[in-house]
Design an enzyme around this catalytic site. Structure first.
Site, PDB file in Angstrom:
ATOM      1  N   MET A  40      -8.987   8.286  -0.158  1.00  0.00           N
ATOM      2  CA  MET A  40      -9.848   8.674   0.977  1.00  0.00           C
ATOM      3  C   MET A  40     -10.299  10.118   0.803  1.00  0.00           C
ATOM      4  SD  MET A  40      -7.703   7.119   4.173  1.00  0.00           S
ATOM      5  CE  MET A  40      -6.691   5.651   4.037  1.00  0.00           C
ATOM      6  N   MET A  64     -12.245   4.731  -0.496  1.00  0.00           N
ATOM      7  CA  MET A  64     -12.947   4.971   0.762  1.00  0.00           C
ATOM      8  C   MET A  64     -13.565   6.357   0.642  1.00  0.00           C
ATOM      9  SD  MET A  64     -10.042   3.315   3.226  1.00  0.00           S
ATOM     10  CE  MET A  64      -8.835   3.348   1.903  1.00  0.00           C
ATOM     11  N   ASP A  97      -4.868   3.698  -1.812  1.00  0.00           N
ATOM     12  CA  ASP A  97      -5.970   4.077  -0.928  1.00  0.00           C
ATOM     13  C   ASP A  97      -6.451   5.484  -1.235  1.00  0.00           C
ATOM     14  OD1 ASP A  97      -6.297   1.829   0.934  1.00  0.00           O
ATOM     15  OD2 ASP A  97      -4.228   2.262   1.493  1.00  0.00           O
ATOM     16  N   HIS A 105      -1.418  -1.326  -4.052  1.00  0.00           N
ATOM     17  CA  HIS A 105      -2.693  -0.958  -3.431  1.00  0.00           C
ATOM     18  C   HIS A 105      -2.722   0.560  -3.233  1.00  0.00           C
ATOM     19  CE1 HIS A 105      -6.244  -1.807  -0.895  1.00  0.00           C
ATOM     20  NE2 HIS A 105      -5.784  -0.885  -0.056  1.00  0.00           N
ATOM     21  N   SER A 119       0.841  -1.198   0.000  1.00  0.00           N
ATOM     22  CA  SER A 119       0.000   0.000   0.000  1.00  0.00           C
ATOM     23  C   SER A 119       0.873   1.243   0.000  1.00  0.00           C
ATOM     24  CB  SER A 119      -0.897  -0.008   1.245  1.00  0.00           C
ATOM     25  OG  SER A 119      -1.509   1.257   1.394  1.00  0.00           O
ATOM     26  N   ASP A 153      -6.825  -6.417   4.265  1.00  0.00           N
ATOM     27  CA  ASP A 153      -6.176  -5.098   4.264  1.00  0.00           C
ATOM     28  C   ASP A 153      -6.187  -4.554   5.686  1.00  0.00           C
ATOM     29  OD1 ASP A 153      -5.239  -2.549   3.732  1.00  0.00           O
ATOM     30  OD2 ASP A 153      -7.020  -1.889   2.627  1.00  0.00           O
ATOM     31  N   HIS A 197      -8.443   1.180  -3.872  1.00  0.00           N
ATOM     32  CA  HIS A 197      -9.370   1.013  -2.748  1.00  0.00           C
ATOM     33  C   HIS A 197     -10.012   2.365  -2.462  1.00  0.00           C
ATOM     34  CE1 HIS A 197      -9.851  -0.088   1.822  1.00  0.00           C
ATOM     35  NE2 HIS A 197     -11.011   0.078   1.212  1.00  0.00           N
ATOM     36  N   MET A 212     -11.838  -6.190   5.463  1.00  0.00           N
ATOM     37  CA  MET A 212     -10.997  -5.217   6.182  1.00  0.00           C
ATOM     38  C   MET A 212     -10.597  -5.806   7.530  1.00  0.00           C
ATOM     39  SD  MET A 212     -10.502  -2.445   4.300  1.00  0.00           S
ATOM     40  CE  MET A 212      -9.606  -1.595   5.601  1.00  0.00           C
TER      41      MET A 212
HETATM   42  C1  DX5 Z   1      -6.383   1.524   5.759  1.00  0.00           C
HETATM   43  C2  DX5 Z   1      -5.949   1.225   4.351  1.00  0.00           C
HETATM   44  C3  DX5 Z   1      -4.807   0.273   4.221  1.00  0.00           C
HETATM   45  C4  DX5 Z   1      -3.516   0.713   4.834  1.00  0.00           C
HETATM   46  C5  DX5 Z   1      -2.893  -0.517   5.412  1.00  0.00           C
HETATM   47  O1  DX5 Z   1      -7.631   2.099   5.721  1.00  0.00           O
HETATM   48  O2  DX5 Z   1      -7.044   0.660   3.626  1.00  0.00           O
HETATM   49  O3  DX5 Z   1      -4.609  -0.101   2.862  1.00  0.00           O
HETATM   50  O4  DX5 Z   1      -2.605   1.264   3.901  1.00  0.00           O
HETATM   51  O5  DX5 Z   1      -1.775  -0.167   6.124  1.00  0.00           O
HETATM   52  P1  DX5 Z   1      -1.038  -1.188   7.107  1.00  0.00           P
HETATM   53  O6  DX5 Z   1      -0.608  -2.375   6.259  1.00  0.00           O
HETATM   54  O7  DX5 Z   1       0.095  -0.402   7.632  1.00  0.00           O
HETATM   55  O8  DX5 Z   1      -2.028  -1.625   8.148  1.00  0.00           O
HETATM   56 ZN    ZN Z   2      -6.655  -0.061   1.656  1.00  0.00          ZN
END
Ligand code: DX5
Ligand code: ZN
Length: 237
Positions: A38, A69, A36, A34, A11, A191, A67, A153
């Protein structure tokens, strides 16, 4: 040990964003990256949007697992498929019609941008649906054929570096059982808090696709971290 595949997806939330191209080069032995997204509404954190993801897509040596969010994925998710994302994960809680949106994502076949990322199908992004820790799996089981991936998750979405939640493993077991019984080629992704000491728990419960942020980018040797995660997951299958 079974022959179930293992896919490692670092990620970039945990990467050094000042050197995104270099950080993507460092993970070229992973399967996908990956990403993210947000919006500070669906989760209390803000990352980046389509313009940055398009840039990542352009320079990444490996395909993008996006991903989302965000609120209103009905409006925004198809755009990520159009820019060439390998898979697009949107939260069903935020979507007006998850099945219709999954079908739109599958139908979008954008021409692979240069350099062309490997894709398993000729057209279409892979729609993917996540389940937050408190979201039950049962209402989504009948939708499984509509999705190419389900994300369980293993933390509350929003931030990297949180602790893995083993209590969600029963959902993975249910998904693995249904997918195997019905012969569905759906990837089961986890994740949050995935590291050398937790990846085996998720693999044993049925996951085959593993996001890891801090465990990869926080390691002194990123290559070795990816190989270590891959090996630990394979041994647990
Ligand atoms: C959290 C994200 C993850 C995050 C995971 O909401 O969806 O993808 O990057 O990070 P680690 O592996 O550090 O928990
Ligand atoms: Zn994620």
């Amino acid at each position: 040990m079974s022959t179930r595949p293992v896919r490692i997806q670092p990620s970039i939330l945990a990467a050094d964003w000042a050197d995104m191209r270099g950080e993507l080069e460092r993970i070229r032995n992973a399967d996908q990256v990956h990403v993210d997204v947000m919006d500070n509404h669906f989760v209390p954190n803000l990352t980046f949007g389509p313009q940055m993801v398009e840039t990542v897509q352009r320079v990444s040596p490996i395909p993008l697992d996006v991903h989302l969010m965000i609120e209103d994925p009905d409006r925004w998710a198809p755009g990520y498929a159009e820019l060439g994302a390998f898979s697009v994960t949107f939260h069903a809680e935020a979507a007006a019609d998850p099945v219709a949106l999954a079908r739109r994502i599958r139908d979008i076949g954008s021409p692979p941008p240069p350099p062309p990322p490997p894709r398993p199908r000729d057209t279409g992004s892979r729609p993917s649906i996540p389940l937050k820790p408190g979201t039950a799996v049962e209402p989504y089981l009948e939708m499984l054929p509509e999705f190419d991936q389900v994300l369980v998750m293993t933390v509350e979405p929003g931030f990297g570096g949180q602790s893995f939640m083993p209590e969600v493993m029963p959902k993975l077991r249910v998904l693995r059982e249904v997918a195997d019984r019905e012969g569905l080629d759906v990837w089961l992704q986890v994740d949050g808090g995935i590291a050398a000491d937790t990846i085996g728990i998720a693999a044993e419960a049925g996951a085959d696709t593993f996001v890891a942020g801090s465990a990869v980018y926080g390691a002194a040797d990123v290559d070795a971290a990816i190989v270590g995660l891959r090996t630990a997951a394979a041994h647990a299958h």
